[in-house]
Design a protein around this motif. Structure first.
Motif, PDB file in Angstrom:
ATOM      1  N   LYS A  46      -0.546  73.997  94.738  1.00  0.00           N
ATOM      2  CA  LYS A  46      -0.525  74.273  93.285  1.00  0.00           C
ATOM      3  C   LYS A  46       0.099  75.640  93.038  1.00  0.00           C
ATOM      4  N   THR A  47      -0.197  76.600  93.928  1.00  0.00           N
ATOM      5  CA  THR A  47       0.341  77.957  93.742  1.00  0.00           C
ATOM      6  C   THR A  47       1.866  77.960  93.867  1.00  0.00           C
ATOM      7  N   ALA A  77       1.114  68.134 105.975  1.00  0.00           N
ATOM      8  CA  ALA A  77       0.920  69.505 106.472  1.00  0.00           C
ATOM      9  C   ALA A  77       1.213  70.535 105.386  1.00  0.00           C
ATOM     10  N   LYS A  78       0.219  71.359 105.086  1.00  0.00           N
ATOM     11  CA  LYS A  78       0.411  72.448 104.121  1.00  0.00           C
ATOM     12  C   LYS A  78       1.594  73.321 104.517  1.00  0.00           C
ATOM     13  N   ASN A  79       1.641  73.704 105.790  1.00  0.00           N
ATOM     14  CA  ASN A  79       2.662  74.667 106.207  1.00  0.00           C
ATOM     15  C   ASN A  79       4.060  74.066 106.322  1.00  0.00           C
ATOM     16  N   ALA A  80       4.161  72.745 106.197  1.00  0.00           N
ATOM     17  CA  ALA A  80       5.488  72.130 106.100  1.00  0.00           C
ATOM     18  C   ALA A  80       5.837  71.916 104.628  1.00  0.00           C
ATOM     19  N   ALA A  81       4.831  71.511 103.837  1.00  0.00           N
ATOM     20  CA  ALA A  81       5.092  71.238 102.416  1.00  0.00           C
ATOM     21  C   ALA A  81       5.546  72.499 101.678  1.00  0.00           C
ATOM     22  N   LEU A  82       4.979  73.647 102.030  1.00  0.00           N
ATOM     23  CA  LEU A  82       5.326  74.887 101.304  1.00  0.00           C
ATOM     24  C   LEU A  82       6.817  75.224 101.437  1.00  0.00           C
ATOM     25  N   PRO A 132       6.261  87.014  90.988  1.00  0.00           N
ATOM     26  CA  PRO A 132       5.387  88.121  90.583  1.00  0.00           C
ATOM     27  C   PRO A 132       4.200  88.334  91.531  1.00  0.00           C
ATOM     28  N   TYR A 133       3.682  89.560  91.489  1.00  0.00           N
ATOM     29  CA  TYR A 133       2.566  89.971  92.359  1.00  0.00           C
ATOM     30  C   TYR A 133       1.374  89.040  92.249  1.00  0.00           C
ATOM     31  N   ASP A 134       1.051  88.628  91.007  1.00  0.00           N
ATOM     32  CA  ASP A 134      -0.142  87.799  90.791  1.00  0.00           C
ATOM     33  C   ASP A 134      -0.142  86.531  91.625  1.00  0.00           C
ATOM     34  N   LEU A 135       1.046  85.925  91.793  1.00  0.00           N
ATOM     35  CA  LEU A 135       1.106  84.688  92.584  1.00  0.00           C
ATOM     36  C   LEU A 135       1.238  84.996  94.067  1.00  0.00           C
ATOM     37  N   ASP A 178     -10.325  75.273 100.150  1.00  0.00           N
ATOM     38  CA  ASP A 178      -9.521  74.405  99.278  1.00  0.00           C
ATOM     39  C   ASP A 178      -8.039  74.776  99.325  1.00  0.00           C
ATOM     40  N   ARG A 179      -7.727  75.956  99.863  1.00  0.00           N
ATOM     41  CA  ARG A 179      -6.320  76.327 100.013  1.00  0.00           C
ATOM     42  C   ARG A 179      -5.630  75.427 101.045  1.00  0.00           C
ATOM     43  N   GLY A 180      -6.395  74.949 102.034  1.00  0.00           N
ATOM     44  CA  GLY A 180      -5.723  74.276 103.144  1.00  0.00           C
ATOM     45  C   GLY A 180      -6.299  72.949 103.616  1.00  0.00           C
ATOM     46  N   TYR A 181      -7.441  72.516 103.082  1.00  0.00           N
ATOM     47  CA  TYR A 181      -8.010  71.236 103.525  1.00  0.00           C
ATOM     48  C   TYR A 181      -8.218  70.349 102.304  1.00  0.00           C
TER      49      TYR A 181
END
Ligand code: UD1
Length: 416
Positions: free
Chosen positions: A51-52, A21-26, A83-86, A394-397
């Motif tokens: 990656k971000t 799960a993306k929202n658990a890994a973050l 930082p803002y960029d990320l 690609d952000r989430g799948y």
């Protein structure tokens, strides 16, 4: 920039394996900031958002190796700046705020700003840190927070916030005294994070309910932990089975995390049964229309609203979808209408009149879940659909075109 090209009409059959799960890994990756040794995290999905956050943690001096199994060591933190960029590319970067203030006594994190699905403020994260004794100032678009040591406090969240609950739960693990989070969010990803923190030595009870109690300790130990399966990815494939009139075994998912969706899909006529290691999901004879309202967990997840709308756009009859979590999460509607869907937005609700068929078109992904809904629509549309701005998906799948292709879809990724 890539685009996805889909020729619709193939029913999907076979097995698909759900990623972590993306929202658990973050938040779990961010939690490594709380410890100084080497953590090992398994089942980390291969996604742009991951990656971000890795890039952000590395910019703070954290050492990271590996992908699906990821070793993360925050022995020395050399910068407390996000930082803002990320942060602008991924709002969940805000998840470093709580751990940094707790461990380092200071953090400077860019305010995320608006995004395609609404204003999405972080005022509740900030207010909770202030309640815990942090001095917080907003300067030039940055949150600057300081606290020698955070103090336990009774926190009341006005709204259930997922990353807010996670941020403050992490902050409270190293605070002096006991923190009670009232009206906490109850998502399974919060429970996953709480379990990881507990194995680090944190004292937490009540995760998964709306009152979470955390008693601070002076330090936490590194751990080895596993990320739960992605319920939103699983749900997207389940909807695809019903929509394409197919039958898919969704393997590796946790059915308990999917109850609201399972109930809704059964109401539309789909058959869903537990099998060893997953769920067997089959289309019904007909797609019945249903009404639904998005809510915090255990209600129907907002992250599956767009996909459900694509499905209901070919149901027999009229469905009303009320979005109550985000104020502007209907960006996919105009794209679905370009494919022949009949949808009327009225305030926070969408009235979806089922049509007999959708048609291929050139479309544009506007956000992560909106792009998933366009893929689903394209899988059943007559003709060919092109979906541009694929970076959103690609952000989430993980490997979405490979997974759909293995199930029999005619789907290709092409350079634009
Ligand atoms: C998380 C998920 C996202 C999901 C959302 C709702 C992650 C990384 N992202 O986002 O996929 O769509 O939960 O399930 O886990 N709010 C405020 N003030 C705050 C915080 C939130 O007003 O300080 C509002 C938001 O604008 C929104 C609602 O609360 O209307 C819920 O948002 P929240 O749960 O915080 O969403 P995220 O944690 O950003």
């Amino acid at each position: 920039m890539d685009k996805i090209v889909i020729k619709g009409g193939n029913p999907l059959f076979g097995d698909v394996h759900v990623s972590g799960a993306k929202n658990a890994a973050l938040p779990v990756l961010a939690s490594a900031l709380l410890t100084s040794g080497e953590n090992t995290f398994h089942n980390i999905p291969d996604l742009v958002d991951i990656k971000t956050i890795k890039k952000l943690l590395i910019s703070m001096g954290v050492q990271i190796e590996g992908n699906e199994t990821c070793k993360v060591s925050a022995e020395k933190i050399t910068s407390c700046d996000a930082p803002y960029d990320l942060v602008k590319t991924m709002r969940a970067s805000i998840l470093v705020l709580g751990p940094l203030v707790a461990r380092m006594g200071v953090a400077r994190v860019s305010l995320p700003g608006g995004c395609a699905i609404g204003a999405r403020p972080v005022n509740l994260h900030i207010k909770a840190l202030q309640d815990m004794g942090a001095h917080v100032e907003l300067h030039n678009g940055y949150i600057e927070a300081k606290a020698k040591r955070l103090k336990g406090a009774d926190i009341y969240f006005d709204i259930q916030t997922v990353t807010g609950t996670e941020n403050i739960m992490m902050a409270a693990t190293l605070a002096h005294g006991t923190t009670v989070l009232n009206n906490a969010a109850r998502e399974p990803e919060i429970v996953n994070l709480a379990e990881v923190l507990k194995s680090m030595g944190a004292k937490i009870s009540g995760a998964g309910t709306d009152v979470i109690t955390i008693t601070g300790v002076t330090s936490l130990q590194p751990v080895e932990a596993t990320i739960i399966p992605d319920r939103i990815e699983a749900g997207t494939f389940m909807i695809a089975a019903g929509m394409t009139r197919g039958e898919i075994n969704v393997m590796g998912c946790n059915p308990q995390h999917l109850e609201a969706l399972i109930n809704k899909l059964r109401d539309t006529g789909m058959k869903i049964t537990a099998i060893a290691g997953g769920l067997k999901v089959s289309a019904g004879k007909k797609i019945h229309s249903v009404d639904l309202k998005t809510l915090p967990h255990p209600g129907f997840p907002t992250d599956l609203q767009a996909q459900m709308m694509a499905y209901l756009s070919i149901a027999s009859g009229l469905s009303v979808i009320a979005e109550t979590v985000f104020e502007n999460r209907f960006m996919h509607v105009s794209e679905l209408m370009r494919m022949g869907a009949d949808i009327l937005i009225q305030g926070g609700s969408a009235v979806v009149r089922g049509v007999p068929a959708l048609h291929g078109a050139q479309t544009m992904a506007t956000d992560l879940r909106a792009s998933a809904s366009l893929i689903l629509a394209a899988l059943v549309a007559e003709g060919t659909t092109e979906i541009s701005r694929v970076y959103h998906i690609d952000r989430g799948y993980q490997g979405i075109e490979k997974k759909f292709s293995a199930l029999g879809a005619d789907i290709k990724r092409m350079a634009q």
